[in-house]
Design an enzyme around this catalytic site. Structure first.
Site, short mmCIF file in Angstrom:
data_model
loop_
_atom_site.label_atom_id
_atom_site.label_comp_id
_atom_site.label_asym_id
_atom_site.label_seq_id
_atom_site.Cartn_x
_atom_site.Cartn_y
_atom_site.Cartn_z
N THR A 83 21.09 63.50 -14.99
CA THR A 83 21.13 64.08 -13.65
C THR A 83 19.98 65.07 -13.50
O THR A 83 19.89 66.04 -14.24
CB THR A 83 22.46 64.79 -13.40
OG1 THR A 83 23.53 63.83 -13.56
CG2 THR A 83 22.51 65.37 -12.00
N HIS B 159 32.26 64.23 -4.06
CA HIS B 159 33.49 64.21 -4.85
C HIS B 159 34.11 65.60 -4.94
O HIS B 159 35.33 65.77 -4.81
CB HIS B 159 33.21 63.68 -6.26
CG HIS B 159 32.66 62.28 -6.28
ND1 HIS B 159 32.99 61.34 -5.32
CD2 HIS B 159 31.80 61.67 -7.13
CE1 HIS B 159 32.35 60.21 -5.60
NE2 HIS B 159 31.64 60.39 -6.68
N TYR C 151 31.60 59.49 9.97
CA TYR C 151 31.13 60.86 10.14
C TYR C 151 30.14 61.28 9.05
O TYR C 151 29.69 62.43 9.05
CB TYR C 151 32.33 61.82 10.13
CG TYR C 151 33.23 61.65 11.34
CD1 TYR C 151 32.77 61.98 12.62
CD2 TYR C 151 34.51 61.14 11.21
CE1 TYR C 151 33.59 61.82 13.72
CE2 TYR C 151 35.34 60.98 12.31
CZ TYR C 151 34.87 61.32 13.56
OH TYR C 151 35.67 61.16 14.66
N PHE D 12 23.21 66.25 14.43
CA PHE D 12 23.39 67.50 15.16
C PHE D 12 24.75 68.11 14.82
O PHE D 12 25.62 67.46 14.22
CB PHE D 12 23.27 67.23 16.66
CG PHE D 12 22.93 68.44 17.49
CD1 PHE D 12 22.37 69.57 16.92
CD2 PHE D 12 23.17 68.45 18.84
CE1 PHE D 12 22.06 70.68 17.69
CE2 PHE D 12 22.85 69.54 19.63
CZ PHE D 12 22.30 70.66 19.04
N CYS E 217 38.16 68.95 20.28
CA CYS E 217 39.11 68.83 19.16
C CYS E 217 38.67 69.58 17.91
O CYS E 217 39.38 70.48 17.43
CB CYS E 217 39.33 67.36 18.83
SG CYS E 217 40.14 66.42 20.13
N LYS F 38 38.33 73.56 18.00
CA LYS F 38 39.62 74.16 18.31
C LYS F 38 40.61 74.01 17.16
O LYS F 38 41.29 74.97 16.76
CB LYS F 38 40.20 73.50 19.56
CG LYS F 38 41.63 73.92 19.90
CD LYS F 38 42.13 73.22 21.15
CE LYS F 38 42.41 71.75 20.92
NZ LYS F 38 43.60 71.51 20.06
N LYS G 137 28.69 64.45 22.65
CA LYS G 137 28.25 63.22 21.99
C LYS G 137 28.03 62.17 23.07
O LYS G 137 28.30 62.40 24.26
CB LYS G 137 29.27 62.73 20.96
CG LYS G 137 30.60 62.27 21.55
CD LYS G 137 31.48 61.68 20.46
CE LYS G 137 32.78 61.12 21.06
NZ LYS G 137 33.61 60.48 20.00
N ARG H 192 32.91 70.38 26.73
CA ARG H 192 33.57 71.50 26.07
C ARG H 192 33.01 71.70 24.66
O ARG H 192 33.02 70.80 23.85
CB ARG H 192 35.08 71.27 26.02
CG ARG H 192 35.76 71.41 27.37
CD ARG H 192 37.20 70.97 27.32
NE ARG H 192 37.34 69.53 27.13
CZ ARG H 192 38.51 68.91 27.00
NH1 ARG H 192 39.64 69.60 27.04
NH2 ARG H 192 38.55 67.59 26.85
#
Length: 425
Positions: A134, A221, A261, A266, A272, A275, A328, A335
């Site tokens: 690594t 992970h 996702y 951005f 949702c 909040k 989006k 909102r």
């Protein structure tokens, strides 16, 4: 399955370092039909290999070592001279431990590569050095320049390992991912060929990309484990089965366990996520829970927004066009849109703006949407441009803050205007 145009011939492979990764790598490559020489300064590890034993316990490793030694495809040395001199590939599997600052120590990598360098002048054919340890992006290039002296007989690739202790043999033989990164296609193909016939997705990438993929996988992970543990703590405090919550969460493979996702871009916004994150953190704090990861999701999002704002501030030109206003694409929901915050910032810095969003009609905006937008930018009506072509003609520079449709993307591309694309930062 890893496939090439034709099966490659067996290769001679020198594996430097017979620790956990090196021993498994050496044994499994020998089992795959290659001729492998393991190298380690520790005479005990070398003697273990030569006598058909595993230097440490890993299910299935000792039997595979015995098979490789008996077949004459696996041997071991304390000195690398002979093994590397005859090798097609030298796989470096030495340790990269943390130092006191938290950075990785690459001393063992440099030492191994300097020893490889000492064999190169006598070679009559190229050597591919595959860094399996690594290593942070840029380390492989540094090894090539400084410890291998950019020797004409050597090529460096990154071939990170994805082995889990306890299942390492299965992980090697049935890999979910094989990554080989490098700038020389022949060197990349040679290392990829070592895995010929194995089930698993093979990705050929750039050198630094391969190094970063390893860190990305491990960070993801760690994030998943931390997320499950912190959510589990909330569940426990509320007498809810954390196992059931996570089991059901994982059954959603369209949004939850999916790439949806996992796309850099951005900041998030909308009605949702901000909040609900605030509510979850507030309630957890009321329960007396310390949840560092969940507590820092919204601050992390704001930091990403600030980075985007700074990029946008550096955009040259007097007139800045902004594509997108909603949080989006394919919605008119404003909102907590990060674009609104971006516009506020740029207006406050004196930039001249116009905005186009194909799904926003200000005459149709009402309720919470209208209240949020007008409280942030009361004169938004003067900034909006309904026609994309007019916006493109007016702009000196364009900021993309929302994914455009294919037709809009084509119009933007053919306009020839310089673009800052915030959704692909």
């Amino acid at each position: 399955m890893v496939s090439l145009q034709s099966p490659p011939p067996p290769r001679r492979v020198a594996v430097l370092g017979l620790g956990y990764v090196g021993s498994v790598t050496a044994a499994c490559l020998a089992q795959a039909g290659h001729y492998v020489a393991g190298i380690d300064r520790d005479a005990y590890k070398v003697e273990c290999i030569l006598s058909g034993k595993a230097p440490f316990y890993e299910p299935g490793l000792e039997e595979t070592i015995q098979s490789g030694v008996a077949a004459g495809r696996l041997t071991a040395f304390t000195d690398l001279t002979e093994a590397v001199a005859n090798a097609d590939v030298a796989m470096v599997c030495v340790g990269t431990p943390s130092d006191k600052s938290g950075n990785i120590s690459v001393d063992q990598l440099h030492r191994a590569c300097r020893e490889i360098r000492s064999t190169l002048d006598a070679r009559t054919f190229p050597l591919v050095v595959a860094i399996r340890s690594t290593a942070f992006p840029g380390v492989c290039e540094d090894l090539y320049r400084n410890s291998l002296d950019a020797h004409p007989n050597v090529r460096v690739v990154s071939n990170p390992e994805f082995l889990r202790e306890g299942t390492a043999m299965r992980d090697f033989e049935e890999p979910s991912l094989i990554v080989v990164g490098g700038d020389d296609p022949a060197a990349v193909d040679m290392v990829a060929g070592l895995y010929y016939g194995m089930k698993g997705q093979l990705r050929r990438v750039a050198l630094k990309t391969a190094e970063m993929i390893k860190y990305g996988c491990n960070a993801f992970h760690a994030v998943k484990i931390s997320f499950a543990n912190e959510l589990g703590s909330v569940c426990q405090a509320l007498s809810i089965s954390a196992t059931e919550v996570m089991d059901v969460l994982c059954q959603d493979t369209r949004l939850n366990i999916s790439p949806v996702y996992l796309k850099p871009g951005f900041a998030f916004g909308g009605s949702c996520l901000p909040k609900d994150m605030r509510a979850l953190v507030f309630r957890a704090n009321r329960l007396g829970l310390d949840l560092p990861m969940l507590n820092n999701i919204l601050p992390s999002n704001m930091s990403h927004l600030a980075r985007a704002q700074n990029f946008a501030l550096e955009v040259p030109g007097e007139r800045i066009g902004v594509f997108g206003l909603a949080f989006k694409e394919n919605t008119d929901d404003l909102r907590e849109s990060p674009v609104v915050a971006l516009l506020e910032f740029l207006i406050g810095k004196g930039r001249t703006l116009r905005v186009h969003d194909p799904n926003i009609d200000l005459t149709q905006i009402y309720g919470a949407n209208q209240k949020f937008l007008l409280s942030a930018i009361p004169h938004i009506g003067r900034l909006m441009e309904e026609n994309l072509d007019i916006l493109l003609e007016w702009s000196d520079h364009l900021i993309i803050a929302q994914k455009p449709s294919p037709s809009d993307a084509e119009r933007i591309a053919t306009s020839g205007k310089p673009v800052l694309n915030l959704i692909s930062l």
